[in-house]
Enzyme design. Structure first.
Site: not given
Length: 325
Positions: A152, A155, A232, A261, A279
């Site tokens: 928290l 974002i 992530r 990724e 992403h």
């Protein structure tokens, strides 16, 4: 302004190099025919690095630049940089917090809606010409669900504000309880997963959070549960997630990030109950421009002898950090 030679190790947004290059010498390593030879000659002169793409900046990497004073990184996450090693070496690390919070929070809500209401599947149904043959099947609903937010921070709070607007209950998990928020805190992620219908992952990456969402957490989330990850890929055990989606241990997932990724497992791509984005959480023109400006402004402020704008907690601004020149 003092003169700083600035290295851009990999290609990223051209705006970053343009903004810095208007006032300081910028070296674009990817354009050099022999990068290793160039680094052997120029490494000792580099005093700032603008990270606009992926590099793994561990202590060995930073030691290649004995005059390095600041690494300005593009993005709010900086798990690709060993910030503790940077602190030991007297190097400031900066990131780009704040400017992308709303964009990423919007993406999280979009993924939540798409995953729960099966909106991508419904669109594919229409495009395949199946609607005239019958209505798309009824979907699960957001109504009555509890959303558990893992992390928290800025974002996470932006997501909570939006989730509240949907009339949903909110709980959260993090390193510690926060006294200034109205949401219930769970010190145990497993216990929060049991109490939640939707888990939204917003925590930082790095070794301390690797695979915190594992088979046990997914089991606790349950067969009506939905996982959303915009943080992530390393936070989620991808193999466990694929198994949980395939066997119905959870209902669905909405993912914007992955463990390796840009390589997404074929098993994950094949799952009909996974909504997958490449992403793009912060990938709007406006937000990426603001991020690029933040990267440049950190280096330009440093060159002007001013404090960095957004130092990460491991390398706080304490007076005149670093090496004067």
């Amino acid at each position: 302004m003092k003169s700083l030679d600035v290295l851009m190790p990999v290609e990223g947004m051209g705006l970053i190099g343009d903004l810095i290059g208007a006032r300081l010498p910028v070296h674009r390593l990817w354009l050099e025919p022999n990068p290793d030879l160039w680094l052997a000659e120029w490494g000792p002169r580099i005093r700032a690095i603008a990270v606009a793409g992926h590099i793994r900046a561990d202590e060995a990497y930073m030691r290649r630049f004995p005059s390095l004073e600041i690494i300005s990184s593009f993005g709010v996450g900086y798990d690709h940089i060993d910030a503790k090693a940077a602190a030991r070496l007297g190097i400031i690390v900066t990131n780009t917090p704040g400017v992308l919070d709303d964009e990423v929070a919007d993406t999280a809500l979009g993924l939540m809606l798409m995953a729960v209401r099966q909106l991508p599947q419904a669109e594919r149904y229409l495009r395949a010409g199946l609607w005239p043959k019958g209505a798309y099947p009824l979907t699960p609903s957001l109504r009555g669900r509890t959303v558990g937010i893992v992390g928290l921070g800025r974002i996470g709070k932006a997501i909570a504000t939006r989730v509240s607007g949907f009339g949903l209950d909110i709980v959260y998990h993090g390193r510690h309880a926060q006294t200034d928020v109205p949401y219930r805190y769970y010190p145990s992620l497993v216990e929060m997963a049991k109490a939640s219908d939707i888990l939204i992952i917003v925590a930082p990456g790095g070794p301390s959070t690797r695979h915190i969402v594992n088979a046990e957490v997914l089991e606790a989330l349950g067969p009506e549960g939905v996982l959303i990850n915009i943080a992530r890929g390393s936070l989620v055990d991808e193999k466990a997630l694929i198994g949980a989606l395939r066997t119905g241990k959870i209902l669905a997932a909405g993912l914007d990030v992955y463990e390796n990724e840009p390589n997404v497992p074929a098993e994950l791509i094949a799952l009909p109950n996974a909504v997958l984005l490449p992403h793009v959480g912060s990938a709007s023109v406006k937000t990426r421009q603001a991020m690029a400006e933040c990267v440049a402004e950190n280096i330009l402020a440093w060159a002007d002898g001013k404090p960095p704008l957004t130092p990460v907690p491991e390398t706080p601004w304490q007076g005149r950090w670093g090496k004067d020149g």
